[in-house]
Write a protein that holds these residues in place. Structure first.
Motif, PDB file in Angstrom:
ATOM      1  N   ASN A   1      -0.318   4.090   1.270  1.00 24.47           N
ATOM      2  CA  ASN A   1      -0.648   4.744   2.533  1.00 24.47           C
ATOM      3  C   ASN A   1      -1.529   3.800   3.342  1.00 24.47           C
ATOM      4  O   ASN A   1      -1.944   2.744   2.858  1.00 24.47           O
ATOM      5  N   GLU A   2      -1.803   4.174   4.562  1.00 24.10           N
ATOM      6  CA  GLU A   2      -2.544   3.292   5.463  1.00 24.10           C
ATOM      7  C   GLU A   2      -4.005   3.119   5.056  1.00 24.10           C
ATOM      8  O   GLU A   2      -4.647   2.134   5.415  1.00 24.10           O
ATOM      9  N   LYS A   3      -4.549   4.055   4.289  1.00 21.23           N
ATOM     10  CA  LYS A   3      -5.966   4.023   3.955  1.00 21.23           C
ATOM     11  C   LYS A   3      -6.290   3.152   2.746  1.00 21.23           C
ATOM     12  O   LYS A   3      -7.395   2.641   2.623  1.00 21.23           O
ATOM     13  N   LYS A   4      -5.318   3.001   1.826  1.00 17.90           N
ATOM     14  CA  LYS A   4      -5.617   2.275   0.589  1.00 17.90           C
ATOM     15  C   LYS A   4      -4.607   1.161   0.356  1.00 17.90           C
ATOM     16  O   LYS A   4      -3.420   1.406   0.159  1.00 17.90           O
ATOM     17  N   SER A   5      -5.086  -0.074   0.353  1.00 16.11           N
ATOM     18  CA  SER A   5      -4.233  -1.235   0.082  1.00 16.11           C
ATOM     19  C   SER A   5      -4.307  -1.571  -1.402  1.00 16.11           C
ATOM     20  O   SER A   5      -5.388  -1.779  -1.955  1.00 16.11           O
TER      21      SER A   5
ATOM     22  N   SER B   1       0.847  -1.186   0.000  1.00 15.42           N
ATOM     23  CA  SER B   1       0.000   0.000   0.000  1.00 15.42           C
ATOM     24  C   SER B   1       0.884   1.238   0.000  1.00 15.42           C
ATOM     25  O   SER B   1       2.016   1.206   0.501  1.00 15.42           O
TER      26      SER B   1
ATOM     27  N   LYS C   1      -3.178  -7.222  -1.449  1.00 13.14           N
ATOM     28  CA  LYS C   1      -3.395  -7.743  -0.104  1.00 13.14           C
ATOM     29  C   LYS C   1      -3.296  -9.265  -0.088  1.00 13.14           C
ATOM     30  O   LYS C   1      -4.045  -9.962  -0.774  1.00 13.14           O
TER      31      LYS C   1
END
Length: 211
Positions: free
Chosen positions: A14-18, A12, A21
């Motif tokens: 950033n932490e908001k968008k992976s 990712s 996965k």
């Protein structure tokens, strides 16, 4: 033994968008793999991870049972894998032979007649004697893609990564390029991984992975 193996790989920005996965995939020599999926699914990101241009947030990627985390990125990219770009990324002021020879110089290839080897590869991908000495900027898109393939194969990597290699080509040229990939995979035992939106590519692939 797998040429490449991904174990629970996630990435990712950033932490908001992976982007990716828990990806588990394996790739073997002598096969063509097509990576498909919608825009934004992470196809090009996956190639960046496989070529060590990016590192996964979690999980591991193994090349011939060696963890990529423990490998030198520059040596890996310049000797173990060949990368083919949609935009070719050739040096326009050099001719085809010089572009291929430069790749061998970067890989520190020794004990080989580089010019002879470059010419042999360019002929193998379908360029004639006149074209191989023509400046890159004077070659057609299909001819430039053939040079890019020869360049990627010049130091005999076992793994080829290609990002939309036929995206800018007409259907006839696409067929020719795919035929070249098939020969390298099935006759020369290379592992070829292609990111693509093209149905023609998925038809010739031995395996199709959708992200």
């Amino acid at each position: 033994m797998n040429q490449l193996e991904l174990q629970n790989v996630s990435f990712s920005y950033n932490e908001k968008k992976s982007i990716l996965k828990n990806i588990n995939l394996s790739f073997q020599e002598g096969k063509i793999y097509a990576i498909t999926g919608k825009s934004g699914a992470g196809k090009t990101t996956l190639l960046s991870l496989l070529s060590l241009l990016q590192k996964p947030v979690s999980g591991d990627i193994y090349y011939c049972d060696k963890n990529l985390k423990e490998m030198d990125p520059y040596k890996y990219r310049s000797t173990q894998i060949g990368v083919i770009f949609q935009s070719y990324n050739l040096l326009p002021l050099l001719n085809a032979v010089e572009n291929v020879m430069l790749s061998m110089d970067i890989a520190s290839l020794k004990d080989v007649d580089k010019k002879k080897h470059a010419i042999e590869l360019l002929e193998k991908v379908g360029l004639n004697e006149e074209d191989i000495y023509r400046p890159i900027r004077k070659l057609s898109g299909g001819q430039q893609q053939r040079v890019a393939i020869a360049r990627a194969m010049s130091y005999s990597p076992s793994l080829i990564l290609a990002d939309e290699p036929t995206g800018n080509l007409d259907s006839d040229t696409e067929k020719d390029i795919l035929s070249i990939f098939q020969k390298f995979a099935h006759e020369d035992n290379k592992c070829i991984i292609i990111v693509t939106h093209s149905p023609s590519v998925t038809k010739v692939a031995d395996y199709v992975y959708r992200l």
